[in-house]
Design a protein around this motif. Structure first.
Motif, PDB file in Angstrom:
ATOM      1  N   ILE A 107       0.819  -1.207   0.000  1.00  0.00           N
ATOM      2  CA  ILE A 107       0.000   0.000   0.000  1.00  0.00           C
ATOM      3  C   ILE A 107       0.860   1.269   0.000  1.00  0.00           C
ATOM      4  O   ILE A 107       0.609   2.197  -0.764  1.00  0.00           O
ATOM      5  N   PHE A 108       1.867   1.317   0.856  1.00  0.00           N
ATOM      6  CA  PHE A 108       2.656   2.543   1.016  1.00  0.00           C
ATOM      7  C   PHE A 108       3.956   2.555   0.222  1.00  0.00           C
ATOM      8  O   PHE A 108       4.725   3.511   0.298  1.00  0.00           O
ATOM      9  N   GLU A 109       4.215   1.484  -0.531  1.00  0.00           N
ATOM     10  CA  GLU A 109       5.395   1.398  -1.388  1.00  0.00           C
ATOM     11  C   GLU A 109       6.689   1.630  -0.601  1.00  0.00           C
ATOM     12  O   GLU A 109       7.620   2.282  -1.073  1.00  0.00           O
ATOM     13  N   ALA A 110       6.719   1.088   0.589  1.00  0.00           N
ATOM     14  CA  ALA A 110       7.906   1.211   1.441  1.00  0.00           C
ATOM     15  C   ALA A 110       9.016   0.303   0.921  1.00  0.00           C
ATOM     16  O   ALA A 110       8.756  -0.750   0.337  1.00  0.00           O
ATOM     17  N   ALA A 111      10.238   0.715   1.151  1.00  0.00           N
ATOM     18  CA  ALA A 111      11.399  -0.052   0.704  1.00  0.00           C
ATOM     19  C   ALA A 111      11.753  -1.142   1.711  1.00  0.00           C
ATOM     20  O   ALA A 111      11.535  -0.990   2.913  1.00  0.00           O
ATOM     21  N   ASP A 112      12.308  -2.232   1.202  1.00  0.00           N
ATOM     22  CA  ASP A 112      12.853  -3.258   2.095  1.00  0.00           C
ATOM     23  C   ASP A 112      13.968  -2.643   2.926  1.00  0.00           C
ATOM     24  O   ASP A 112      14.696  -1.767   2.457  1.00  0.00           O
ATOM     25  N   ALA A 113      14.094  -3.111   4.137  1.00  0.00           N
ATOM     26  CA  ALA A 113      15.204  -2.716   5.009  1.00  0.00           C
ATOM     27  C   ALA A 113      15.724  -3.990   5.668  1.00  0.00           C
ATOM     28  O   ALA A 113      14.962  -4.951   5.826  1.00  0.00           O
ATOM     29  N   PRO A 114      16.978  -4.012   6.062  1.00  0.00           N
ATOM     30  CA  PRO A 114      17.487  -5.212   6.736  1.00  0.00           C
ATOM     31  C   PRO A 114      16.645  -5.509   7.984  1.00  0.00           C
ATOM     32  O   PRO A 114      16.335  -4.615   8.770  1.00  0.00           O
ATOM     33  N   ALA A 150      -0.798   7.427  10.351  1.00  0.00           N
ATOM     34  CA  ALA A 150      -1.199   8.237   9.194  1.00  0.00           C
ATOM     35  C   ALA A 150      -0.004   8.431   8.268  1.00  0.00           C
ATOM     36  O   ALA A 150       1.113   8.683   8.722  1.00  0.00           O
ATOM     37  N   PHE A 151      -0.267   8.344   6.961  1.00  0.00           N
ATOM     38  CA  PHE A 151       0.779   8.436   5.952  1.00  0.00           C
ATOM     39  C   PHE A 151       0.419   9.507   4.936  1.00  0.00           C
ATOM     40  O   PHE A 151      -0.699   9.522   4.409  1.00  0.00           O
ATOM     41  N   PHE A 211      -8.485   2.920   6.730  1.00  0.00           N
ATOM     42  CA  PHE A 211      -8.629   1.476   6.530  1.00  0.00           C
ATOM     43  C   PHE A 211      -7.809   0.769   7.604  1.00  0.00           C
ATOM     44  O   PHE A 211      -7.061   1.396   8.349  1.00  0.00           O
ATOM     45  N   ARG A 212      -7.972  -0.540   7.689  1.00  0.00           N
ATOM     46  CA  ARG A 212      -7.254  -1.320   8.696  1.00  0.00           C
ATOM     47  C   ARG A 212      -6.185  -2.197   8.054  1.00  0.00           C
ATOM     48  O   ARG A 212      -6.332  -2.639   6.926  1.00  0.00           O
ATOM     49  N   ASP A 213      -5.123  -2.444   8.820  1.00  0.00           N
ATOM     50  CA  ASP A 213      -4.082  -3.372   8.367  1.00  0.00           C
ATOM     51  C   ASP A 213      -4.435  -4.782   8.855  1.00  0.00           C
ATOM     52  O   ASP A 213      -5.432  -4.961   9.562  1.00  0.00           O
ATOM     53  N   PRO A 214      -3.639  -5.802   8.511  1.00  0.00           N
ATOM     54  CA  PRO A 214      -3.976  -7.171   8.921  1.00  0.00           C
ATOM     55  C   PRO A 214      -4.069  -7.377  10.432  1.00  0.00           C
ATOM     56  O   PRO A 214      -4.788  -8.280  10.877  1.00  0.00           O
ATOM     57  N   ALA A 215      -3.378  -6.569  11.229  1.00  0.00           N
ATOM     58  CA  ALA A 215      -3.446  -6.698  12.689  1.00  0.00           C
ATOM     59  C   ALA A 215      -4.592  -5.892  13.291  1.00  0.00           C
ATOM     60  O   ALA A 215      -4.832  -5.952  14.489  1.00  0.00           O
ATOM     61  N   GLY A 216      -5.282  -5.114  12.469  1.00  0.00           N
ATOM     62  CA  GLY A 216      -6.410  -4.321  12.959  1.00  0.00           C
ATOM     63  C   GLY A 216      -6.083  -2.873  13.255  1.00  0.00           C
ATOM     64  O   GLY A 216      -6.950  -2.123  13.683  1.00  0.00           O
ATOM     65  N   HIS A 217      -4.837  -2.448  13.038  1.00  0.00           N
ATOM     66  CA  HIS A 217      -4.484  -1.050  13.249  1.00  0.00           C
ATOM     67  C   HIS A 217      -5.237  -0.176  12.257  1.00  0.00           C
ATOM     68  O   HIS A 217      -5.505  -0.579  11.126  1.00  0.00           O
ATOM     69  N   PHE A 218      -5.566   1.024  12.697  1.00  0.00           N
ATOM     70  CA  PHE A 218      -6.351   1.957  11.892  1.00  0.00           C
ATOM     71  C   PHE A 218      -5.381   2.851  11.138  1.00  0.00           C
ATOM     72  O   PHE A 218      -4.638   3.627  11.736  1.00  0.00           O
ATOM     73  N   LEU A 219      -5.365   2.737   9.814  1.00  0.00           N
ATOM     74  CA  LEU A 219      -4.435   3.486   8.984  1.00  0.00           C
ATOM     75  C   LEU A 219      -5.161   4.608   8.261  1.00  0.00           C
ATOM     76  O   LEU A 219      -6.339   4.482   7.915  1.00  0.00           O
ATOM     77  N   GLU A 220      -4.437   5.678   8.041  1.00  0.00           N
ATOM     78  CA  GLU A 220      -4.965   6.839   7.328  1.00  0.00           C
ATOM     79  C   GLU A 220      -3.973   7.199   6.239  1.00  0.00           C
ATOM     80  O   GLU A 220      -2.766   7.217   6.468  1.00  0.00           O
ATOM     81  N   MET A 221      -4.495   7.485   5.057  1.00  0.00           N
ATOM     82  CA  MET A 221      -3.653   7.929   3.959  1.00  0.00           C
ATOM     83  C   MET A 221      -4.213   9.260   3.469  1.00  0.00           C
ATOM     84  O   MET A 221      -5.405   9.357   3.151  1.00  0.00           O
ATOM     85  N   ILE A 222      -3.354  10.286   3.437  1.00  0.00           N
ATOM     86  CA  ILE A 222      -3.778  11.628   3.041  1.00  0.00           C
ATOM     87  C   ILE A 222      -2.825  12.194   1.994  1.00  0.00           C
ATOM     88  O   ILE A 222      -1.661  11.789   1.936  1.00  0.00           O
ATOM     89  N   THR A 223      -3.344  13.138   1.201  1.00  0.00           N
ATOM     90  CA  THR A 223      -2.503  13.761   0.181  1.00  0.00           C
ATOM     91  C   THR A 223      -2.063  15.170   0.552  1.00  0.00           C
ATOM     92  O   THR A 223      -1.233  15.755  -0.161  1.00  0.00           O
ATOM     93  N   ARG A 224      -2.580  15.728   1.624  1.00  0.00           N
ATOM     94  CA  ARG A 224      -2.160  17.041   2.097  1.00  0.00           C
ATOM     95  C   ARG A 224      -2.010  16.979   3.619  1.00  0.00           C
ATOM     96  O   ARG A 224      -2.884  16.426   4.289  1.00  0.00           O
ATOM     97  N   PRO A 225      -0.957  17.547   4.154  1.00  0.00           N
ATOM     98  CA  PRO A 225      -0.807  17.555   5.614  1.00  0.00           C
ATOM     99  C   PRO A 225      -1.865  18.456   6.254  1.00  0.00           C
ATOM    100  O   PRO A 225      -2.363  19.382   5.623  1.00  0.00           O
ATOM    101  N   TYR A 226      -2.225  18.160   7.477  1.00  0.00           N
ATOM    102  CA  TYR A 226      -3.228  18.960   8.189  1.00  0.00           C
ATOM    103  C   TYR A 226      -2.700  20.345   8.523  1.00  0.00           C
ATOM    104  O   TYR A 226      -3.444  21.292   8.595  1.00  0.00           O
ATOM    105  N   LEU A 227      -1.413  20.453   8.771  1.00  0.00           N
ATOM    106  CA  LEU A 227      -0.798  21.748   9.101  1.00  0.00           C
ATOM    107  C   LEU A 227       0.199  22.146   8.048  1.00  0.00           C
ATOM    108  O   LEU A 227       0.823  21.375   7.408  1.00  0.00           O
TER     109      LEU A 227
END
Length: 128
Positions: free
Chosen positions: A25-32, A67-68, A112-128
């Motif tokens: 979803i967030f296109e995060a990079a692999d990390a060690p 939130a992302f 939306f929720r992740d597989p563990a049930g955490h509540f995720l938010e995706m936004i295109t503009r910061p609130y501040l």
């Protein structure tokens, strides 16, 4: 030096599944990864570490909110992936507007929720 955000640990039942979801979803990079953590890296050097919580010690995972901020093109790709998964999602944190996105704060957003049930938010503009 001012403080900056470096990393967080996200509780999971299956750390690999949760990391895969965030990466998709967030296109995060692999990390060690090491020890009990499966790691991903976000822009800005922020490390997200996924760790399994044992059911016997933690029968329920305390859900958190993460939130992302993404650009419009990323939002379109990620939202399409959520729809392809038939993932339940809402335009609002109270979950009163299912299957929608919002256009608040001068951008777009979705919850939306992740597989563990955490509540995720995706936004295109910061609130501040």
């Amino acid at each position: 030096m001012p403080a900056s955000f470096n990393h967080t640990i996200v509780a999971a039942r299956d750390r690999t599944e949760s990391a895969r979801f965030f990466q998709e979803i967030f296109e995060a990079a692999d990390a060690p990864s090491w020890g009990p953590f499966t790691n991903l890296l976000l822009d800005g050097g922020v490390l997200i570490q996924f760790a399994d919580l044992p059911v016997e010690a933690y029968p329920e995972i305390q859900n958190q909110h993460y939130a992302f901020l993404v650009d419009d093109a990323h939002f379109d790709r990620a939202y399409r992936r959520l729809q392809d998964r038939a993932a339940e999602h809402w335009a609002d944190p109270q979950m009163r507007r299912p299957g929608e996105t919002n256009t608040e704060h001068g951008g777009r957003g979705v919850y939306f929720r992740d597989p563990a049930g955490h509540f995720l938010e995706m936004i295109t503009r910061p609130y501040l």
